[in-house]
Design a protein around this motif. Structure first.
Motif, PDB file in Angstrom:
ATOM      1  N   VAL A 117       0.840  -1.202   0.000  1.00 59.38           N
ATOM      2  CA  VAL A 117       0.000   0.000   0.000  1.00 59.38           C
ATOM      3  C   VAL A 117       0.872   1.248   0.000  1.00 59.38           C
ATOM      4  N   ILE A 118       1.907   1.266   0.822  1.00 63.55           N
ATOM      5  CA  ILE A 118       2.801   2.430   0.882  1.00 63.55           C
ATOM      6  C   ILE A 118       3.510   2.634  -0.451  1.00 63.55           C
ATOM      7  N   VAL A 119       4.019   1.556  -1.029  1.00 65.13           N
ATOM      8  CA  VAL A 119       4.708   1.664  -2.323  1.00 65.13           C
ATOM      9  C   VAL A 119       3.741   2.143  -3.403  1.00 65.13           C
ATOM     10  N   SER A 120       2.504   1.668  -3.385  1.00 65.66           N
ATOM     11  CA  SER A 120       1.551   2.118  -4.405  1.00 65.66           C
ATOM     12  C   SER A 120       1.239   3.603  -4.247  1.00 65.66           C
ATOM     13  N   LEU A 121       1.167   4.090  -3.014  1.00 66.69           N
ATOM     14  CA  LEU A 121       0.963   5.527  -2.809  1.00 66.69           C
ATOM     15  C   LEU A 121       2.156   6.336  -3.307  1.00 66.69           C
ATOM     16  N   VAL A 122       3.359   5.837  -3.046  1.00 69.17           N
ATOM     17  CA  VAL A 122       4.563   6.520  -3.524  1.00 69.17           C
ATOM     18  C   VAL A 122       4.580   6.541  -5.050  1.00 69.17           C
ATOM     19  N   ILE A 123       4.240   5.434  -5.671  1.00 73.71           N
ATOM     20  CA  ILE A 123       4.199   5.385  -7.140  1.00 73.71           C
ATOM     21  C   ILE A 123       3.190   6.391  -7.672  1.00 73.71           C
ATOM     22  N   ASP A 124       2.004   6.435  -7.084  1.00 77.63           N
ATOM     23  CA  ASP A 124       0.984   7.392  -7.535  1.00 77.63           C
ATOM     24  C   ASP A 124       1.491   8.822  -7.432  1.00 77.63           C
ATOM     25  N   VAL A 125       2.107   9.156  -6.311  1.00 78.99           N
ATOM     26  CA  VAL A 125       2.604  10.520  -6.125  1.00 78.99           C
ATOM     27  C   VAL A 125       3.700  10.836  -7.143  1.00 78.99           C
ATOM     28  N   LEU A 126       4.649   9.930  -7.314  1.00 83.76           N
ATOM     29  CA  LEU A 126       5.751  10.186  -8.248  1.00 83.76           C
ATOM     30  C   LEU A 126       5.270  10.299  -9.690  1.00 83.76           C
ATOM     31  N   VAL A 127       4.390   9.419 -10.093  1.00 83.99           N
ATOM     32  CA  VAL A 127       3.909   9.457 -11.474  1.00 83.99           C
ATOM     33  C   VAL A 127       3.123  10.734 -11.732  1.00 83.99           C
TER      34      VAL A 127
END
Length: 140
Positions: A117-127
């Motif tokens: 979940v944390i990694v998916s949030l980071v990916i969303d923010v970065l993208v």
């Protein structure tokens, strides 16, 4: 297609790569912590988080295919909310089925899921922050 489609596809690609990496990493950590049970728990937790991420991004990308339809907004929200409902019900059912299983370490499952979940949030923010989307809507 709307101008947001390349952003969604980029998030989908990064989500797939991150899910594969997390399954391997948390499977390995789980093996070190609790051998077979930990391997299963860590890998399944990371995989669950990855599937949920991919369902969200994939449903939005799929719903964007109907952008030229006169009923685009209801179709879009129907698809996205339908995917959310599938995720919600699937998560509850999976937890009920997996609860108390002797072959699964629940701590590793939790940590794998949390990391996903944390990694998916980071990916969303970065993208999203790296994307270049115009401020105005798509021209017709």
């Amino acid at each position: 297609m709307p101008t947001s489609q390349p952003v969604l596809l980029r998030a989908l690609r990064w989500g797939i790569l991150a899910t594969i990496a997390l399954v391997v990493v948390f499977g390995g950590i789980g093996w070190l912590v609790a051998e077979g049970r930990g391997l299963t728990g860590g890998a399944m937790g990371a995989a669950f988080a990855g599937v949920f991420l991919l369902l969200t991004v994939g449903s939005i990308a799929f719903a964007n295919r109907f952008v030229d339809s006169p009923v685009y907004v209801p179709v879009f929200f129907g698809i996205v909310m339908g995917a959310w409902l599938v995720k919600f019900i699937g998560f509850i059912v999976a937890l009920l089925i997996l609860r108390g299983q002797p072959w699964l370490d629940p701590r590793m499952f939790f940590f794998g899921l949390l990391a996903g979940v944390i990694v998916s949030l980071v990916i969303d923010v970065l993208v999203v922050t790296k994307s270049r989307i115009p401020y105005v809507s798509d021209p017709r």
